[in-house]
Design an enzyme around this catalytic site. Structure first.
Site, short mmCIF file in Angstrom:
data_model
loop_
_atom_site.label_atom_id
_atom_site.label_comp_id
_atom_site.label_asym_id
_atom_site.label_seq_id
_atom_site.Cartn_x
_atom_site.Cartn_y
_atom_site.Cartn_z
N ARG A 17 0.95 -1.13 -0.14
CA ARG A 17 -0.07 -0.03 0.07
C ARG A 17 0.76 1.21 -0.12
NH1 ARG A 17 -5.65 -1.05 1.87
NH2 ARG A 17 -6.00 -2.94 0.89
N ARG A 58 -3.66 6.67 0.45
CA ARG A 58 -4.35 7.56 0.97
C ARG A 58 -3.06 8.46 2.01
NH1 ARG A 58 -8.95 4.86 3.72
NH2 ARG A 58 -7.41 3.14 3.40
N ARG A 78 -6.99 11.84 -6.72
CA ARG A 78 -8.44 10.86 -6.35
C ARG A 78 -9.80 11.74 -6.33
NH1 ARG A 78 -9.00 6.12 -4.43
NH2 ARG A 78 -11.10 6.84 -4.39
N ASP A 106 -7.00 -3.18 -7.26
CA ASP A 106 -7.56 -4.01 -5.89
C ASP A 106 -7.70 -5.37 -6.12
OD1 ASP A 106 -8.37 -2.93 -2.98
OD2 ASP A 106 -9.92 -4.51 -3.90
N TYR A 129 -14.70 -11.79 0.75
CA TYR A 129 -15.58 -10.69 0.39
C TYR A 129 -16.86 -11.12 -0.47
CZ TYR A 129 -11.64 -7.72 1.85
OH TYR A 129 -10.76 -7.11 2.57
O1 1CP Z 1 0.13 0.53 -3.07
C1 1CP Z 1 -0.49 -0.21 -3.03
O2 1CP Z 1 -0.22 -1.34 -2.61
C2 1CP Z 1 -1.86 0.03 -3.71
C3 1CP Z 1 -2.54 -1.22 -4.43
C4 1CP Z 1 -3.52 -1.85 -3.77
C5 1CP Z 1 -3.37 -3.16 -3.27
C6 1CP Z 1 -2.24 -4.10 -3.47
C7 1CP Z 1 -4.93 -1.56 -3.15
C8 1CP Z 1 -5.50 -0.21 -3.36
N1 1CP Z 1 -5.37 -2.74 -2.70
C9 1CP Z 1 -4.76 -3.69 -2.74
C10 1CP Z 1 -4.91 -4.80 -2.12
C11 1CP Z 1 -6.12 -5.26 -1.12
N2 1CP Z 1 -7.20 -4.88 -1.31
C12 1CP Z 1 -5.97 -6.39 -0.20
C13 1CP Z 1 -4.72 -6.99 0.13
C14 1CP Z 1 -3.49 -6.39 0.82
C15 1CP Z 1 -3.88 -6.14 2.29
O3 1CP Z 1 -3.77 -7.16 2.94
O4 1CP Z 1 -4.00 -4.99 2.62
C16 1CP Z 1 -7.11 -6.34 0.41
C17 1CP Z 1 -7.50 -7.03 1.52
C18 1CP Z 1 -7.69 -5.58 -0.22
C19 1CP Z 1 -9.42 -5.18 0.10
C20 1CP Z 1 -9.70 -3.90 0.31
N3 1CP Z 1 -9.67 -2.74 -0.71
C21 1CP Z 1 -9.59 -3.22 1.48
C22 1CP Z 1 -9.57 -4.00 3.09
C23 1CP Z 1 -11.09 -3.95 3.74
C24 1CP Z 1 -10.82 -4.96 4.63
O5 1CP Z 1 -11.64 -6.16 4.56
O6 1CP Z 1 -10.42 -4.51 5.77
C25 1CP Z 1 -9.74 -1.67 1.48
C26 1CP Z 1 -9.78 -0.74 2.50
C27 1CP Z 1 -9.86 -1.47 -0.11
C28 1CP Z 1 -9.92 -0.42 -0.68
C29 1CP Z 1 -8.38 0.51 -1.24
N4 1CP Z 1 -7.66 -0.75 -2.15
C30 1CP Z 1 -6.57 0.29 -2.47
C31 1CP Z 1 -6.67 1.52 -1.69
C32 1CP Z 1 -5.85 2.68 -1.77
C33 1CP Z 1 -7.90 1.34 -1.00
C34 1CP Z 1 -8.53 2.56 -0.20
C35 1CP Z 1 -9.63 3.03 -1.07
C36 1CP Z 1 -9.34 4.73 -1.40
O7 1CP Z 1 -8.27 5.01 -1.46
O8 1CP Z 1 -10.15 5.19 -1.99
#
Ligand code: 1CP
Length: 347
Positions: free
Chosen positions: A27, A31, A40, A76, A155
């Protein structure tokens, strides 16, 4: 084109000797970066993930800012589901929400397979990125990624983020044939998502099984490992190094490694030396507690040094946090951490 083959990250990912300890952050885009929040503004997450120009820009932001040793593709784990027509959204402050959770064999069979024509924007974004990254810091490799079948299934079955994954595990225990069909379906989709990224130029992949820590080792081996193994075996055929990561996986590191991994990602709760003892002949990635960025810089770097020292016992070590960057992280701390790790003397 710069030859990335000799980059510190790819050498470590293949288990070879490195010029310095490579570092990137899960990540790293997102943000915590003001430049991310700016681009964004007014753009929904899933719309950003379908826009090649935005994907390129957001993926490059942390690479420019920190000079990390690898970029991770901005997308994602639920994007491929959206691409095959599953009704879902990524809700700000919540995460992925699925409108009609999957519970029956008919639900599973209604999900189409992922074909490249459904994700032309992924191919375009990866090709654009690989072109740009060739000249960033002397050439920076791109990590492609996908969600592992168990984590994506959570999910789909829960309908959103979950702590206990109770509905998911209930389906797994009570309807093994539905479970098997679901895991096969997702494994096919994840493999197709990764194949598209690799075909377009990604030079390594990470399979995120973030929520695998909810399983006992026996249940992981029985219900999950074969499906993740299939995805990872397909990537081995493509010749890219594979990183396999989950959270709370102290008791699963051996079997996650056996599912197929050149490098096992270790979350911050597991001491790295203990992890190295169980992953066998594989590299490790990790695992600084992500909250250490909120400590004074000297405290953070002293703990980073401990991680690097522990990593010396591994076949190879890629430095990372033990889970994703926390949104309130000060980017300047990550810049200092990157510099510290890259300058840290090798043994
Ligand atoms: O730099 C990077 O790594 C960004 C790319 C990225 C990756 C590798 C994003 C962007 N998401 C992910 C993978 C991801 N998504 C995982 C595996 C990694 C981890 O364990 O953190 C998981 C579980 C998700 C699902 C997901 N998507 C969540 C978690 C929810 C939960 O169950 O707790 C969330 C909050 C998202 C949204 C998301 N994905 C990515 C971002 C930057 C965001 C936030 C939303 C936004 O910025 O509007």
């Amino acid at each position: 084109m710069v030859d990335l083959h000799d980059s510190a990250f790819l050498k470590a990912a293949r288990g070879e000797a490195v010029p310095h300890t490579p570092v990137w952050f899960m990540r790293q885009a997102g943000r915590s970066l003001p430049e991310y929040l700016k681009v964004r503004e007014g753009v929904a997450m899933l719309d950003a993930c379908a826009d090649p120009d935005l994907i390129v820009e957001i993926t490059l932001q942390p690479v420019r800012r920190y000079g990390v040793d690898a970029a991770i593709f901005f997308s994602d784990i639920v994007l491929p589901l959206k691409a095959v027509g599953v009704d879902l959204d990524i809700v700000p402050g919540v995460g992925p929400v699925v409108a009609e959770p999957v519970r029956t064999l008919a639900d599973v069979e209604a999900i189409p397979d992922l074909t490249p024509d459904r994700i032309p924007f992924i191919t375009a974004a990866v090709q654009g990125l690989v072109g740009e990254l060739a000249s960033v810091n002397g050439g920076t490799p791109l990590i492609g990624f996908a969600g592992a079948p168990f984590t994506v299934a959570s999910y789909l079955v829960e309908g959103g983020p979950s702590k206990e994954h109770a509905k998911t595990k209930a389906l797994m225990f009570s309807a093994p044939e539905v479970w098997d069909a679901l895991m096969r379906k997702i494994a096919g989709i994840s493999a197709a998502f990764l194949r598209t990224q690799v075909a377009a130029g990604a030079s390594a992949i990470q399979l995120f099984d973030s929520w695998a820590g909810a399983l006992t080792p026996a249940d992981y081996v029985r219900y999950v490992q074969p499906h993740s193994a299939r995805v990872l075996a397909e990537m081995a055929e493509l010749g890219v190094p594979r990183i396999h990561f989950g959270v709370g996986t102290a008791n699963l590191l051996d079997v996650m490694g056996e599912a197929g991994a050149d490098v096992v990602g270790v979350d911050w709760r597991t001491p790295l030396d203990r992890a190295i003892g169980v992953v066998g002949d594989r590299g490790v990635q990790g695992n600084l507690d992500p909250t250490l960025v909120f400590a004074p810089t000297e405290v953070m770097t002293a703990r980073a040094a401990e991680v690097i020292e522990a990593g010396r016992a591994a076949k190879s070590h890629i430095f990372n946090l033990g889970h994703g960057v926390i949104p309130s992280t000060d980017p300047d701390q990550l810049a200092r951490l990157t510099e510290f790790v890259q300058a840290y003397p090798l043994a």
